[in-house]
Design a protein around this motif. Sequence first.
Motif, PDB file in Angstrom:
ATOM      1  N   ILE A  19       0.185 -14.338   3.461  1.00 49.48           N
ATOM      2  CA  ILE A  19      -0.275 -12.956   3.289  1.00 49.48           C
ATOM      3  C   ILE A  19      -1.326 -12.636   4.344  1.00 49.48           C
ATOM      4  CG2 ILE A  19      -1.537 -11.363   1.764  1.00 49.48           C
ATOM      5  CD1 ILE A  19       1.211 -11.916   0.701  1.00 49.48           C
ATOM      6  N   GLU A  21      -3.864  -9.543   4.707  1.00 52.48           N
ATOM      7  CA  GLU A  21      -4.367  -8.300   4.133  1.00 52.48           C
ATOM      8  C   GLU A  21      -4.734  -7.355   5.260  1.00 52.48           C
ATOM      9  OE1 GLU A  21      -7.524  -8.900   1.352  1.00 52.48           O
ATOM     10  OE2 GLU A  21      -6.104  -9.258  -0.256  1.00 52.48           O
ATOM     11  N   ASN A  24      -7.779  -3.559   2.266  1.00 52.55           N
ATOM     12  CA  ASN A  24      -8.193  -3.879   0.900  1.00 52.55           C
ATOM     13  C   ASN A  24      -9.695  -3.625   0.847  1.00 52.55           C
ATOM     14  OD1 ASN A  24      -8.596  -4.773  -1.662  1.00 52.55           O
ATOM     15  ND2 ASN A  24      -7.698  -6.783  -1.360  1.00 52.55           N
ATOM     16  N   SER A  32      -3.918  -1.032  -1.625  1.00 55.82           N
ATOM     17  CA  SER A  32      -3.974  -2.277  -0.878  1.00 55.82           C
ATOM     18  C   SER A  32      -2.720  -2.348  -0.014  1.00 55.82           C
ATOM     19  CB  SER A  32      -4.022  -3.466  -1.841  1.00 55.82           C
ATOM     20  OG  SER A  32      -3.965  -4.677  -1.145  1.00 55.82           O
ATOM     21  N   LEU A  33      -2.884  -2.816   1.213  1.00 49.94           N
ATOM     22  CA  LEU A  33      -1.758  -2.955   2.121  1.00 49.94           C
ATOM     23  C   LEU A  33      -1.803  -4.356   2.713  1.00 49.94           C
ATOM     24  CD1 LEU A  33       0.624  -1.717   3.724  1.00 49.94           C
ATOM     25  CD2 LEU A  33      -1.065  -0.981   5.412  1.00 49.94           C
ATOM     26  N   LEU A  49       0.843  -8.469 -10.848  1.00 54.26           N
ATOM     27  CA  LEU A  49      -0.312  -7.803 -10.259  1.00 54.26           C
ATOM     28  C   LEU A  49      -0.715  -6.596 -11.097  1.00 54.26           C
ATOM     29  CD1 LEU A  49       0.835  -7.834  -6.542  1.00 54.26           C
ATOM     30  CD2 LEU A  49      -0.762  -9.399  -7.642  1.00 54.26           C
ATOM     31  N   ASP A  52       0.628  -1.345  -8.071  1.00 57.60           N
ATOM     32  CA  ASP A  52       2.025  -1.163  -7.681  1.00 57.60           C
ATOM     33  C   ASP A  52       2.240  -1.810  -6.323  1.00 57.60           C
ATOM     34  OD1 ASP A  52       2.622   0.298  -9.953  1.00 57.60           O
ATOM     35  OD2 ASP A  52       2.148   2.212  -9.000  1.00 57.60           O
ATOM     36  N   GLU A  53       3.447  -2.300  -6.090  1.00 56.20           N
ATOM     37  CA  GLU A  53       3.786  -2.887  -4.805  1.00 56.20           C
ATOM     38  C   GLU A  53       4.973  -2.144  -4.205  1.00 56.20           C
ATOM     39  OE1 GLU A  53       4.381  -7.103  -5.970  1.00 56.20           O
ATOM     40  OE2 GLU A  53       2.890  -7.463  -4.411  1.00 56.20           O
ATOM     41  N   TYR A  55       7.732  -2.743  -0.982  1.00 62.12           N
ATOM     42  CA  TYR A  55       8.210  -3.741  -0.029  1.00 62.12           C
ATOM     43  C   TYR A  55       9.011  -3.060   1.068  1.00 62.12           C
ATOM     44  CZ  TYR A  55       6.736  -7.344  -3.236  1.00 62.12           C
ATOM     45  OH  TYR A  55       5.983  -8.160  -4.019  1.00 62.12           O
TER      46      TYR A  55
END
Length: 73
Positions: A19, A21, A24, A32-33, A49, A52-53, A55
Amino acid sequence: MIVRSKNAPEIYTREKCFITELLNSAEVGSLSLARARVESGVTTELHRLNVDEVYYILEGEGSMQIDNQPAKD
């Protein structure tokens, strides 16, 4: 706000992915990206988490399981 991702470190997570970041910060609230990288042939660990995510796949392919639904390509 200008974000320079080339200076952001890539970290290996317990979910078996890398990951970086990109954004954030308390300045942007709950947004958050991050860039995630998964090695070929690796299945990441299930995780949950509080955000929301979204993709966006840059290369390769994979399957994703959301909640208790069957995995989707």
